[in-house]
Design a protein around this motif. Structure first.
Motif: not given
Lengths: 204, 204
Positions: A110-113, A70-75
């Motif tokens: 919000i859109a990504a989640a 959910y939250v590590k997309g850009s790494w």
């Protein structure tokens, strides 16, 4: 360690026999078999890596596994590198776009989640999959980027033949209440506090 | 979740910018880079699987990983199946012979643990390896099957360019004292207590 005498060994072995019998009795009482709802929370290190370790266990049994991050997309992370280099192993989807302090755009978060949650529901409902990891979902629930009410409602109706593991600190009480297996990862000693940089293979 | 207004978004984004700046400052103070001595302990589930997850992370960075399992020798586990089916990924050695309540032979337990420790030392000293997992070593230390004094002495002299992760409940205070990263895995809710059998992919 002092050298054990034959007597001590015999005593030890007799005690172990009693432990073994007690364990067999205990295991006979454990009869329920169905998919578990698992929550990894707390401020300590290891919540996501433990989920990836269970993915390895599941793959070893021929189970089909999917991960939604959910939250590590850009790494760039070791797990992303590994699973993308071995795409036959499991379905690995990186939906988030870095932590919110990197994006600084709540509408985009919000859109990504929401997109990640839609994809998660598909994977949970897909009978092909045996184990679904929703990595760092707790973070977007904590920040109210997604609504716990809607997600709890869906999880109550989940197919019971598969495991679901949800990671991230600050798990919502509603989720802990409905889960079968909850571990709190508690920080005892963290290298950041001693001035260490985040280390490859450990932190990411 | 209520619809956020443009104002709320702007406020959120400004706050995140401050968080980001604070984090950058914090990270600039973290300058030490060397291999970590990591301990996973506590009564909760996930200590070994978290170590396997770090193995996956390390493999994703091209690091070379070795695992020595001290106590699961006679069991079929998902991780054993997986790593033995993918032998190019990492070095996986199963040295223990089940838990002691299965063997009921303390002399044999001591011999197996000593052999596992000798192999562990070789792997730690071998410059080819970047990450060594000593799975359930804490258990054989707790039971004095191996001597903590000898092991602590060796670990103090370890090569500092690689990570070592030691798992198992009841970690010795000497080990916690010398470790860089310690997580206590605390059981909040365990399915065994609700009558569940051990589940493939989760427990083993």
């Amino acid at each position: 360690m002092t050298e054990s005498s034959g007597d001590q060994h015999a005593k030890h072995n007799a005690r172990m026999k009693r432990v073994q019998a007690a364990r067999a009795k205990m295991q006979a009482r454990r009869t329920i078999e169905r998919g578990l709802l698992i929550v990894h929370t707390g401020n300590g290190k290891g919540k996501s890596s433990s989920a990836f370790g269970m993915a390895i266990r599941s793959l070893g049994w021929g189970m089909k596994v999917a991960v939604v991050q959910y939250v590590k997309g850009s790494w760039e992370t070791g797990e992303k590198n590994f699973f993308q280099a071995n795409p036959d192993l499991l379905t690995f989807e990186v939906m988030g776009d870095g932590f919110t302090w990197d994006t600084q755009d709540r509408a985009q978060d919000i859109a990504a989640a929401k997109a990640a949650w839609e994809r998660s529901k598909e994977l949970i409902m897909n009978p092909e999959y045996d184990f679904i990891i929703l990595d760092e979902l707790n973070i977007v629930l904590r920040d109210d980027t997604l609504d716990i009410g809607e997600i709890a409602e869906f999880l109550k109706q989940r197919p019971l033949e598969k495991h679901i593991c949800i990671t991230g600190r600050n798990a919502k009480p509603e989720l802990i209440e409905m889960a079968d297996l909850v571990t709190e990862f508690e920080e005892v000693k963290h290298p950041f506090k001693a001035g260490f940089k985040a280390q490859k293979g450990v932190e990411y």
